[in-house]
Design a protein around this motif. Structure first.
Motif: not given
Lengths: 156, 588
Positions: B430-435, B490-494
Motif C-alpha cells: 500500500y505504501f509503495v503504491n502510495f509513494l 530516502k524514507s520510502a523504503p522504510n
C-alpha cells in the motif's frame, strides 16, 4: 463566453495578476467551473505572462486539478492508511461496480465522479467516504448502495 | 456561567454533531437560558470514536454519542447540576484523557476557534506581547534553543538552531512558513490544531518572525482541509483587527503579516523545498539540500519552515520558559507530541502525550486496547516514511531517536494500530503504491525504485513471488536510501524494510505457501464457513454485498467462492467465529 472570460479575469485581478499566484488562480477557476477548461487555462497563462506549457505543467502535476468536466456529485473515497486497513479498497470497488466507472472517471450522464484521495484527516471514522462535502464514516461495501440511493431520492 | 462545548471536529461532524449543536441552540433559545448557559462549537475534543462529544464546564463532564433527541434530557441535568447522572463521564478520570499532557493541543476542544476572545481569555497573545516588548530576538532564539524543541513535522531538527541559522544568513528579506500540508495518511493532528486553535499557530509565527527578522509569513494548507483554510482566514483577519498582525504589532513597531496558500493535493509538497516551489507558483519538485533553506529558501531568501504543531508549541515555551518545557519528555526529545491514534484500537482519536511514553501505554491505556476479539499485530508510525513495529516493541519509549533506531520514524504523528486481520505485506505494498503515485519523478532512484518495488510487491501478493524477490527488494531499498534526492525517496523504503525485518514469516507464507494468513490479499485468500460452528443465524447473508452466502435459517451456511469478493464483511459480522480464512490458523 465573454462573460466567462470576465469572471476569469476578475479572479486573476483579485490576485494582483502575480505570476506566483498561478496555482491559487487555477484553484479558484476550478472552484467556479468544476474543472479547468482549456480556454481558461490559456487565458490565465496569457494574462500572467507564463508559458502555456508551464500552466499545464502545474495543472497536471497537482491532483486537485481536473482537465475534464466532473460530475454533479463528487464521491471521494479516502485511501489513507487507517481507511486502507479497515477496508477502503472494497468500498471503492463497490462504487466502481455500481457506477461502472473507475476512480478518476465520471459517469456518462455527468451525475457522479469517483475519486480516491490520500487522506481526508477523519481517520478515527475509517473507512471514510466524502460525497460533495458530506462525510460518511465507518463505511462498508454494503453501505455504498445506501449512499447512492440517498442521492437519487434527494434529486427526485 | 456554565459552558456547553459541542465538538465540531471532523469525526464528530461526520457523526452529526452539527445537528446536536443546533438542537442545543434551539432548546436554549426556547427556554431563555442564555443567562446561565453559554453554548460553543469547539475543535476536536479527542475521543472521536465515541462522538458526537459534548463537554460541560465547570466539572469537565463529558457526554458521549450524543444525539439531538438526547439534548433535552442532558440540558435538564446540566441546569440542575445533577452530578449523579450516569451519562456524564468525569473527563479527568477516564483513562483516555487521564494519561495525556496537552501543550500543543492545550486549547483544541476547549475554545471556540472562531472567537479570538476565547483564545485571549486562556492566555493567548501574552507570549507575543512578552516577546515584542521584553525580549530581544537573540533571547527568543536562546529560549527556544534551550527548550530543546524539535520540529514536529517528522525530521526532528532542533527548532532554535534552525531559527539561529536563518537569522545569521545573508539576505535582504526573510520568510517564515507554516507547513500545514499534513500529507501522511492516517494523521490529522495538524488539521485539528488549524481548525481547533488557529491563533496558536499565528502567535507562534509572529514570535518566530520577530526572532529571525521576517516581515512576511505563509501558511501552506492542504486543499483537502477547506475548513482549516476558513478558520485560519478568519483568525488572521481577527488578529489583524486586534493589532496582533500587520503594521506595528501590539505597539512595538514590529511589522509582520501572513498569507494563506492552498496546496494542490500533492503529497511531495509536504517536503520543505517542494513546498516552497509550490508557494512560488511552480510545480512542487524538491531540490537537493546542499544549500539549506535557512540560507536560500523561498524565492532564494533565508527561510524558516516549521510544522503546525511546532508553531503551536512556541507560545507556551515563551510564557513558561524553557526549563518548564524541559520537564516533559526525554533527554533528547523534550516536550510532548500529538498523535492521531487510529486503526483497530478501541478509542480512536486525537491525543497528546509526553515524549518517552511507551507504545503500550498509548495503545492499551489511552487507546483502551484492541477492538473486540482482535489481537495486536503491529503499529505503524511515520506514515509512508515510517515503519511497522511488532508486539515485541510495545515497550519502546516513543521519541524521535527510538523510533528511528528501530527503522520507523516519528513522522508527523500518525499512529495506526493493526490487528491479525491486517496483512503486513499488503500494508507495505500500500505504501509503495502510495509513494509511486506521489513521487514527483525528478530523481531516478525514487521514480524507478518505487516502480520496481511495486511490481515485486504485486507479484508477492498475487502468489507469484520467490524468495529471490526479497533480496532484490532489499537491494532496491538500500539504493533508494542512499541515492534519492529528497526525504520522500530516502524514507520510502522504510515500510518495506521494517516489514521484511519484523514480519519475514508472513512474506514467506505468501511466497512459499501461497496463502495470506490475514485474509487480505485476495488472490491468496479463501473464506469458508465452519459447518460445526455455524448456527445459521443469517447475519452473514445480510451483510454480504454480492449475495455469495446462502443457507437455510438454523442450518449451516456456505460461501460460493466465485461470487465472493473477499471483502471480509461476513468475517467481521459473525458472532460465533464460524467464518474463517484458509491459512489464518496455524493448524490449517
Amino acid at each position: 463566453m465573454k462573460a466567462d472570460f470576465k469572471v476569469v479575469d476578475r479572479i486573476i485581478e483579485s490576485y494582483g495578476c502575480k505570476k506566483n499566484s498561478l496555482i491559487q488562480i487555477l484553484q479558484d477557476v476550478q472552484e467556479k467551473y468544476n474543472y479547468l477548461p482549456r480556454k481558461f487555462v490559456e487565458r490565465v497563462a496569457r494574462k500572467l505572462g507564463v508559458s502555456l506549457s508551464k500552466a499545464y505543467a502545474v495543472a497536471t502535476f497537482y491532483k486537485a486539478f481536473s482537465l475534464n468536466p466532473r460530475g454533479e456529485n463528487l464521491i471521494r473515497v479516502c485511501m489513507g492508511t487507517a481507511c486502507h486497513i479497515k477496508g477502503a479498497p472494497e468500498v471503492v470497488e463497490e462504487f466502481s461496480k455500481i457506477l461502472k466507472i473507475k476512480p478518476g472517471e465520471t459517469t456518462e450522464d455527468l451525475k457522479y465522479s469517483l475519486e480516491t484521495v490520500n487522506c481526508v484527516g477523519a481517520c478515527a471514522m475509517a473507512p471514510v467516504v466524502v460525497v460533495n462535502n458530506e462525510y460518511y464514516g465507518n463505511m462498508t461495501p454494503g453501505k455504498v448502495r445506501d449512499i447512492l440511493k440517498k442521492k437519487e431520492t434527494r434529486k427526485g | 456561567m456554565k459552558q456547553i462545548l459541542v465538538c465540531g471536529g471532523p469525526g464528530c461532524l461526520a457523526k452529526g454533531s452539527r445537528e446536536v449543536f443546533e438542537a442545543f441552540k434551539r432548546k436554549i433559545e426556547q427556554n431563555k437560558l442564555h443567562v446561565e448557559l453559554q453554548l460553543k462549537e469547539t475543535g476536536c475534543q479527542g475521543l472521536c470514536q465515541k462522538g458526537p462529544l459534548v463537554t460541560v464546564k465547570p466539572g469537565n463532564l463529558l457526554y458521549t454519542e450524543v444525539k439531538s433527541e438526547d439534548v433535552g434530557e442532558i440540558l435538564d441535568k446540566i441546569i440542575k447540576s445533577d452530578s449523579n447522572y450516569d451519562r456524564a463521564l468525569k473527563k479527568d478520570e477516564i483513562s483516555f484523557y487521564k494519561y495525556q499532557t496537552k501543550i500543543a493541543l492545550r486549547n483544541v476542544g476547549e475554545i471556540d476557534p472562531e472567537n479570538i476572545s476565547d483564545y485571549i481569555e486562556r492566555g493567548g497573545y501574552e507570549a507575543l506581547k512578552k516577546t515584542l516588548h521584553e525580549m530581544t530576538p537573540e533571547e527568543v532564539i536562546d529560549t527556544v534553543e534551550k527548550s530543546g524543541l524539535r520540529g514536529r513535522g517528522g525530521g526532528g531538527f532542533p527548532t532554535g538552531k534552525k531559527w539561529r541559522y536563518c537569522r545569521n544568513a545573508d539576505g535582504p528579506v526573510r520568510y517564515v512558513i507554516c507547513n500545514g500540508d499534513e500529507g501522511d495518511p492516517g494523521a490529522f493532528m495538524d488539521r485539528s490544531i488549524m481548525e481547533g486553535d488557529p491563533h496558536s499557530v499565528i502567535e507562534g509565527m509572529v514570535i518566530g518572525a520577530y526572532a529571525v527578522g521576517s516581515r512576511q509569513g505563509y501558511i501552506y494548507v492542504r486543499e483537502e482541509y477547506p475548513f482549516a483554510v476558513k478558520r485560519l482566514k478568519k483568525a488572521i483577519e481577527d488578529s489583524r483587527k486586534m493589532g496582533f498582525l500587520g503594521k506595528n504589532i501590539a505597539g512595538s513597531g514590529f511589522d509582520f503579516d501572513i498569507e494563506i496558500n492552498r496546496g494542490g493535493g500533492a503529497f511531495v509538497c509536504g517536503e520543505s523545498t517542494a513546498l516552497m516551489r509550490s508557494i512560488e507558483g511552480n510545480v512542487g519538485e524538491p531540490r537537493a539540500k546542499y544549500i539549506h533553506s535557512v540560507e536560500r529558501g523561498l524565492w532564494d531568501m533565508p527561510t524558516v519552515l516549521n510544522n503546525v504543531e511546532t508553531w503551536a508549541n512556541i507560545p507556551p515555551i515563551i510564557n513558561k520558559g524553557w526549563e518548564w518545557y524541559l520537564s516533559f519528555g526525554t533527554k533528547t526529545s523534550p516536550g510532548t507530541k500529538a498523535f492521531s491514534l487510529v486503526g483497530k484500537v478501541k478509542n480512536t482519536g486525537l491525543i497528546e502525550v509526553p515524549m518517552g511514553t511507551t507504545l503500550r501505554d498509548i495503545i492499551f491505556k489511552i487507546g483502551g486496547g484492541m477492538i473486540e476479539g482482535r489481537s495486536f499485530k503491529a503499529v505503524q508510525t511515520g506514515g509512508p516514511s515510517g515503519g511497522c513495529l511488532p508486539a515485541e516493541k510495545l515497550d519502546l519509549q516513543v521519541d524521535f531517536d527510538q523510533l528511528t533506531k528501530e527503522g520507523s520514524m516519528m513522522g508527523s504523528g500518525g499512529m495506526i494500530v493493526m490487528d491479525d486481520r491486517t496483512c503486513m505485506v499488503d500494508v507495505a505494498r500500500y505504501f509503495v503504491n502510495f509513494l509511486l503515485d506521489e513521487s514527483c519523478g525528478k530523481c531516478v532512484p525514487c521514480r524507478e525504485g518505487l516502480k520496481r518495488m511495486s511490481e515485486i510487491m504485486g507479484r508477492i501478493t498475487h502468489g507469484l513471488g520467490s524468495e529471490k524477490d526479497l533480496e532484490v527488494l532489499e537491494e532496491i531499498c538500500w539504493t533508494m536510501k542512499e541515492a534519492s534526492l529528497c526525504a520522500l525517496g530516502k524514507s520510502a523504503p522504510n515500510p518495506v524494510l521494517s516489514t521484511i525485518k519484523f514480519f519475514r514469516e508472513e512474506y514467506l507464507k505468501h511466497i512459499n505457501e501461497k496463502t495470506c494468513p490475514s485474509g487480505v490479499c485476495k488472490h491468496l485468500t479463501t473464506y469458508y464457513i465452519d459447518e460445526n460452528i455455524c448456527k445459521g443465524c443469517h447475519v452473514c447473508v445480510k451483510v454480504c454485498p454480492t449475495g455469495a452466502i446462502s443457507g437455510e435459517i438454523k442450518q449451516p451456511h456456505f460461501i460460493e467462492e466465485d461470487k465472493c469478493i473477499k471483502c471480509g464483511s461476513c468475517f467481521d459480522a459473525c458472532k460465533f467465529n464460524a467464518v474463517q480464512i484458509r491459512g489464518m490458523k496455524i493448524d490449517d
